[in-house]
Scaffold this active site. Structure first.
Site, mmCIF file in Angstrom:
data_model
loop_
_atom_site.group_PDB
_atom_site.id
_atom_site.type_symbol
_atom_site.label_atom_id
_atom_site.label_comp_id
_atom_site.label_asym_id
_atom_site.label_seq_id
_atom_site.Cartn_x
_atom_site.Cartn_y
_atom_site.Cartn_z
ATOM 1 C CB SER A 100 -2.425 5.281 -16.611
ATOM 2 O OG SER A 100 -3.371 6.925 -17.152
ATOM 3 N N GLY A 123 -10.020 3.299 -6.273
ATOM 4 C CA GLY A 123 -7.983 3.087 -6.252
ATOM 5 C C GLY A 123 -7.305 3.969 -5.963
ATOM 6 C CB VAL A 124 -3.831 4.387 -6.409
ATOM 7 C CG1 VAL A 124 -3.022 5.149 -6.637
ATOM 8 C CG2 VAL A 124 -2.003 4.858 -5.120
ATOM 9 C CG ASP A 125 -7.603 10.358 -6.404
ATOM 10 O OD1 ASP A 125 -7.118 10.144 -5.437
ATOM 11 O OD2 ASP A 125 -8.142 10.228 -7.302
ATOM 12 C CE1 TYR A 137 -9.361 7.818 -15.526
ATOM 13 C CE2 TYR A 137 -7.423 8.846 -15.191
ATOM 14 C CZ TYR A 137 -8.557 8.713 -15.127
ATOM 15 O OH TYR A 137 -9.613 10.323 -14.689
ATOM 16 C CG ASP A 182 -1.699 1.260 0.894
ATOM 17 O OD1 ASP A 182 -2.271 1.843 0.578
ATOM 18 O OD2 ASP A 182 -2.096 0.803 2.442
ATOM 19 C CB ILE A 183 1.408 3.979 -1.901
ATOM 20 C CG1 ILE A 183 2.487 4.970 -3.043
ATOM 21 C CG2 ILE A 183 -0.360 4.935 -2.211
ATOM 22 C CD1 ILE A 183 1.694 5.209 -4.527
ATOM 23 N N GLY A 235 -4.938 1.170 -13.504
ATOM 24 C CA GLY A 235 -5.821 0.654 -13.031
ATOM 25 C C GLY A 235 -7.205 1.027 -14.024
HETATM 26 N N1 AR6 Z 1 -1.224 1.298 -3.112
HETATM 27 C C1 AR6 Z 1 -0.227 0.865 -4.426
HETATM 28 N N2 AR6 Z 1 -0.925 1.179 -5.720
HETATM 29 C C2 AR6 Z 1 -2.190 0.507 -5.457
HETATM 30 C C3 AR6 Z 1 -2.988 0.991 -4.689
HETATM 31 C C4 AR6 Z 1 -2.402 1.319 -3.183
HETATM 32 N N3 AR6 Z 1 -3.051 1.565 -2.317
HETATM 33 N N4 AR6 Z 1 -4.468 1.212 -5.269
HETATM 34 C C5 AR6 Z 1 -5.122 0.828 -6.383
HETATM 35 N N5 AR6 Z 1 -3.188 0.541 -6.881
HETATM 36 P P1 AR6 Z 1 -5.978 3.277 -10.525
HETATM 37 P P2 AR6 Z 1 -5.454 5.521 -12.476
HETATM 38 C C6 AR6 Z 1 -2.881 0.261 -7.814
HETATM 39 O O1 AR6 Z 1 -7.250 3.091 -10.540
HETATM 40 O O2 AR6 Z 1 -5.660 3.939 -13.508
HETATM 41 C C7 AR6 Z 1 -9.414 7.285 -9.475
HETATM 42 O O3 AR6 Z 1 -10.746 7.431 -9.349
HETATM 43 C C8 AR6 Z 1 -3.729 -0.404 -8.622
HETATM 44 O O4 AR6 Z 1 -3.576 -1.560 -8.279
HETATM 45 O O5 AR6 Z 1 -5.930 3.557 -9.104
HETATM 46 O O6 AR6 Z 1 -4.760 5.879 -12.844
HETATM 47 C C9 AR6 Z 1 -8.868 8.136 -10.460
HETATM 48 O O7 AR6 Z 1 -10.114 8.815 -9.562
HETATM 49 C C10 AR6 Z 1 -2.871 -0.774 -10.329
HETATM 50 O O8 AR6 Z 1 -1.924 -1.082 -10.774
HETATM 51 O O9 AR6 Z 1 -5.561 4.997 -11.305
HETATM 52 C C11 AR6 Z 1 -9.196 8.623 -11.396
HETATM 53 O O10 AR6 Z 1 -10.386 8.834 -11.888
HETATM 54 C C12 AR6 Z 1 -2.595 1.379 -10.550
HETATM 55 O O11 AR6 Z 1 -2.490 1.570 -8.788
HETATM 56 C C13 AR6 Z 1 -8.351 6.992 -12.006
HETATM 57 O O12 AR6 Z 1 -8.853 6.551 -10.467
HETATM 58 C C14 AR6 Z 1 -3.636 2.349 -10.728
HETATM 59 O O13 AR6 Z 1 -4.696 2.288 -10.525
HETATM 60 C C15 AR6 Z 1 -7.531 7.533 -12.576
HETATM 61 O O14 AR6 Z 1 -7.204 5.818 -12.514
#
Ligand code: AR6
Length: 169
Positions: A117, A31-33, A121, A9-10, A119
């Site tokens: 991007s 997601g990570v956001d 995206y 977890d970041i 996840g």
């Molecule tokens: N720690 C590390 N990596 C993570 C975590 C975490 N806690 N949670 C998810 N990941 P994403 P995107 C990974 O979807 O594709 C949001 O709703 C995940 O497995 O978070 O850039 C924003 O508001 C994946 O490999 O980001 C935007 O609307 C990576 O983080 C949209 O999603 C990115 O996945 C952005 O989409």
């Protein structure tokens, strides 16, 4: 040159800068956001994001880290994957480049990136990872004292980074 790959977890990492994979409205999301907003303190971070207003795809905006064990959060907006012919790779490169430039400008040293991007995206990880690694190497050639961490949520993603890092630059 230090580039590390960690799984987990970041929001638990102690670094100067945590990069958030945000959206153009900086409105929070899943997601990570979502994880970063929850861990930093949603009310504080939302207020800071609202004051900034938004962020174009490929750019970066800075907020305090609030309750995260970091000095700042860099919110960057990755491209939505549309098949690859819509400039997605250049926009993703721009995310990494802007974040690393900002790190140098802010006179900070360590930064952790999620797989921007890759996840919701939909950017194919096997195409995104070499871009991330190339930009980290580029920054480290300029500033060998920087520390770049790639934080992966799963081991398949971490393996892709390790493969890319074992290939010559
Ligand atoms: N720690 C590390 N990596 C993570 C975590 C975490 N806690 N949670 C998810 N990941 P994403 P995107 C990974 O979807 O594709 C949001 O709703 C995940 O497995 O978070 O850039 C924003 O508001 C994946 O490999 O980001 C935007 O609307 C990576 O983080 C949209 O999603 C990115 O996945 C952005 O989409």
């Amino acid at each position: 040159m230090t580039i590390d790959v960690v799984e987990g977890d970041i929001t638990s990492l102690q670094v100067d800068v945590v990069v958030n994979a945000a959206n153009t409205r900086l409105a929070g999301g899943g997601g990570v956001d979502g994880a970063i907003h929850r861990a930093a303190g949603s009310a504080d971070l939302q207020r800071a994001c609202r004051a900034i207003g938004g962020c174009p795809t490929g750019e970066v905006r800075v907020t305090p880290a609030f309750r995260l064990p970091a000095r700042a959060i860099y919110h960057t907006v990755g491209p939505v994957w549309q098949g690859g012919a819509a400039g997605e790779e250049a926009l993703l490169r721009s995310c990494y480049r802007h974040c690393l430039q900002q790190l140098i400008e802010d006179q900070l040293q360590s930064i952790v990136f999620p797989a921007i991007s890759c996840g919701v995206y939909g950017f194919p990880p096997q195409l995104a990872v070499p871009v991330a690694v190339a930009e980290a190497r580029r920054a480290l050639r300029q500033r060998p004292d920087l520390g770049v961490i790639f934080c992966c949520f799963d081991s398949a993603m971490a393996d892709l980074y390790r493969q890319a890092l074992s290939a010559p630059s």
